[in-house]
Scaffold this motif. Structure first.
Motif, short mmCIF file in Angstrom:
data_model
loop_
_atom_site.label_atom_id
_atom_site.label_comp_id
_atom_site.label_asym_id
_atom_site.label_seq_id
_atom_site.Cartn_x
_atom_site.Cartn_y
_atom_site.Cartn_z
N THR A 190 0.83 -1.21 0.00
CA THR A 190 0.00 0.00 0.00
C THR A 190 0.86 1.26 0.00
O THR A 190 0.60 2.21 -0.74
N GLN A 191 1.93 1.25 0.80
CA GLN A 191 2.83 2.40 0.84
C GLN A 191 3.52 2.59 -0.51
O GLN A 191 3.66 3.72 -1.00
N GLN A 200 2.48 1.66 -3.49
CA GLN A 200 1.54 2.14 -4.49
C GLN A 200 1.27 3.63 -4.33
O GLN A 200 1.11 4.35 -5.32
N GLN A 201 1.26 4.09 -3.09
CA GLN A 201 1.06 5.52 -2.86
C GLN A 201 2.27 6.32 -3.36
O GLN A 201 2.11 7.39 -3.96
N GLN A 229 2.04 6.54 -7.04
CA GLN A 229 1.00 7.49 -7.44
C GLN A 229 1.49 8.93 -7.27
O GLN A 229 1.10 9.82 -8.05
N ASP A 230 2.37 9.14 -6.29
CA ASP A 230 2.94 10.47 -6.05
C ASP A 230 4.14 10.75 -6.95
O ASP A 230 4.88 11.73 -6.72
#
Length: 658
Positions: free
Chosen positions: A480-481, A483-484, A487-488
């Motif tokens: 999850t981290q 993927q974030q 995305q950033d």
């Protein structure tokens, strides 16, 4: 039709001296002919290789010419070895290139590696040693063959030695020309099944040749073409169960030769050769075995079925007793030189279907029974495959009284159990170490398990407490981290997190996919292909993994291969908008703008907010000179992504051309 086709019937000598007699072979990079040299006494024969680079401009021709000259010099050096054809001459005629090489009389190994026929271990080792000895010289010249396969290994008729032909260096001439001056383009040279992953990615190494030789060995002892071999969850070839006659030592050597990761293979041919030398001579040179004649005839075929249960082992008193379910005892003894050519005669009642597989490498592989006496007379093959050896007293050791299949299982059970215990202990220790490392490195940012009872309203965690998570849960949190971060637009940080997640959960497909996409963002397509292949090994039809692989191929300018991947996604997942969009991107890059519009419109119909789809649609419309429509499409692209520089430039071009 190729311009080279008339050469077969041409009376004009090529290069002013070589008259073509007939075609020997053809491939994607050119054709090979048998020719005679009219300038030398007796008109000796030679192999004339015609290379066909795609010449699109004078610059391309100049580049191909330089490459041709360089590679020819390499072949001149390699010809110093007795098992490599000498390069006799090289020349250019009508903007096409030719190599005249020594003609080797013999047959390719492809005729010996027959599907379904299994080689003995000694025969396979002899082949590998012969090839590796030549390869050692080749690598010493700082050359990678790049296309080792059965059809490129010729068994020379004069001395039965293996000769290496058709070096991939020659094909580099056509490959370089195809690149049309684009230094970022990488064309993989080789043959599917014999190429390791890094070579497919266009980055061959010396160990890439080691992989190909190992695959040849696997093919020999299994009788299975490498394209038909499966892979385990780590991407390693699964073949050991198909070669029960091979010794453990030989399997270990072959396993290391064909490792998925090039860093795990033998780094040089000399290293692989040294490993083969350690295999005991007894396992390498089996003695022949003979059945005493009885009724009808049999012939021997090398396939993975062992005939052990039909053998009768004489005891010290000379009596015999059968073991196993086959009801037709045959006497067993060592064959002598005088026995060569003797037919094998089993009883008429013996049925081939009653012969069961065995794992014992000291037994014969298969017997095909011929019931017709007329047909039997035509088969005179002698049994010369692997056999049980005599002990010091000259007697053949008898098997235990239990069925041989059960005895084989009991013999290996302790080793299997020990391996399982070691594997479990190792996994437990590794898991514990990873958890400790996790806790040490992240004390300030505890992550709570959603399923933990400590998180219930009645029993909330104390402030600052670290809740214990399983490795799978830790991997999910890291994913999850990552993927974030992706995305950033922070791919470097995402890369590290994806790798940590994979270390905790090696089967986390989404982490491999994310890693592939991050590597593509960082312009590292070779590594991206490896990560996407890892994901596809666990989930073969995953659309995101396939699209990531296609994107990596596109970054390498391997557009046709990328298009095939995208088309596969659209076929398997027609509801996937990105598959259609990427297909349109590849088609537009290949100049097939009308087809690109069809694919792009399908993608936009499924998802209208893709800037890439609208930008590519605009580019296709500009190519088709539909400038007003192009402006509309590019305006939509810029509405979705105002900072798209490529869309801005295209819109300006379309607006000025209206």
């Amino acid at each position: 039709m190729s311009r080279s086709t008339p050469l077969l019937n041409s009376d004009k000598p090529l290069g002013g001296r070589y008259r073509v007699l007939r075609q020997l072979g053809t491939g994607g990079f050119g054709r090979t002919y048998l020719a005679e040299d009219l300038h030398l006494p007796g008109h000796p024969r030679c192999a004339l290789k015609h290379l066909k680079p795609q010449i699109n401009s004078d610059d391309t021709l100049s580049m191909a010419r330089r490459c041709f000259e360089t590679e020819a010099q390499v072949l001149y050096r390699l010809g110093d070895h007795d098992q490599i054809p000498r390069l006799l001459a090289h020349f250019e005629e009508d903007r096409e290139f030719y190599l005249a090489q020594e003609f080797i009389e013999g047959e390719s190994i492809a005729r010996e590696l027959v599907e379904g026929q299994v080689w003995s271990e000694g025969r396979a080792i002899a082949l590998l040693k012969d090839v590796l000895q030549v390869l050692s010289f080749v690598h010493g010249q700082q050359v990678i063959h790049r296309d080792l396969k059965p059809s490129n290994l010729i068994r020379r008729r004069a001395d039965q030695r293996i000769v290496l032909i058709d070096f991939g260096a020659v094909k580099q001439v056509s490959a370089q020309a195809a690149e049309a001056g684009n230094t970022n383009l990488t064309i993989s040279i080789g043959t599917q099944g014999y190429m390791p992953n890094e070579q497919i990615a266009g980055k061959p190494r010396f160990s890439s040749d080691i992989y190909a030789v190992g695959v040849l060995g696997v093919q020999a002892v299994t009788g299975v073409h490498p394209r038909r071999l499966g892979e385990d969850t780590r991407g390693e070839l699964e073949w050991q169960h198909l070669a029960p006659q091979a010794s453990l030592a030989f399997k270990e050597v072959l396993d290391r030769m064909v490792r998925y990761d090039f860093r795990d293979r033998y780094s040089t041919a000399d290293e692989a050769l040294a490993a083969l030398e350690t295999i005991p001579v007894e396992a390498e040179i089996p003695m022949p075995l003979e059945f005493v004649p009885s009724a009808s005839s049999a012939r021997i075929a090398d396939t993975p079925t062992a005939l052990t249960e039909s053998l009768v082992y004489p005891n010290s008193a000379g009596s015999s007793g059968a073991s196993g379910s086959v009801v037709a005892p045959m006497e067993l003894r060592e064959a002598t030189q005088d026995d060569i050519g003797t037919q094998i005669h089993p009883p008429l009642s013996l049925d081939e279907t009653m012969i069961r597989p065995q794992a014992d490498p000291t037994r014969v592989t298969r017997v095909e029974w011929v019931e017709s006496s007329t047909e039997a007379a035509d088969h005179t093959n002698v049994l010369t495959d692997v056999i049980p050896r005599r002990d010091d007293s000259g007697a053949i050791p008898a098997p235990p009284s239990t069925p041989s299949s059960s005895w084989q299982m009991l013999r290996w059970t302790p080793l299997v159990l020990l391996s399982a215990v070691v594997a479990i202990a190792t996994a437990t220790s590794l898991s514990s170490w990873l958890v400790v490392r996790w806790l040490e490195n992240r004390p300030a940012t505890p992550i709570s398990s959603p399923n933990s009872s400590n998180n219930s309203p009645s029993n909330p965690p104390s402030p600052g407490a670290v809740v214990s998570l399983t490795p799978t849960e830790q991997a999910a949190a890291l994913l999850t981290q990552a993927q974030q971060k992706a995305q950033d637009n922070r791919p470097d940080e995402a890369l590290s997190l994806y790798n940590e997640a994979i270390a905790l959960d090696p089967k986390l497909v989404e982490a491999y996919v994310g890693l592939c996409q991050a590597l593509n963002t960082l312009q590292r397509p070779e590594e991206a292909i490896v990560s996407c292949n890892d994901a596809l090994a666990y989930r073969p039809n995953d659309p995101d993994a396939q699209l990531g692989k296609g994107d990596a191929l596109l970054l390498q300018n391997r557009t046709y291969e990328a298009l095939q991947v995208y088309e596969s996604v659209s076929k398997q997942h027609p509801e996937n908008a990105n598959g259609w969009v990427k297909q349109g991107v590849a088609l537009q890059k290949l100049g097939r703008s009308s087809e690109a519009l069809v694919a792009l419109d399908k993608g936009i119909g499924l998802f209208r907010n893709s800037p890439e789809a609208w930008r590519t649609r605009g580019a296709a419309l500009v190519t088709l000179r539909r400038y007003s429509d192009a402006v509309i499409a590019l305006d939509k692209a810029l509405q979705l992504d105002p900072n798209d520089a490529a869309a801005k430039a295209l819109r300006q071009q379309a607006a000025q051309s209206r």
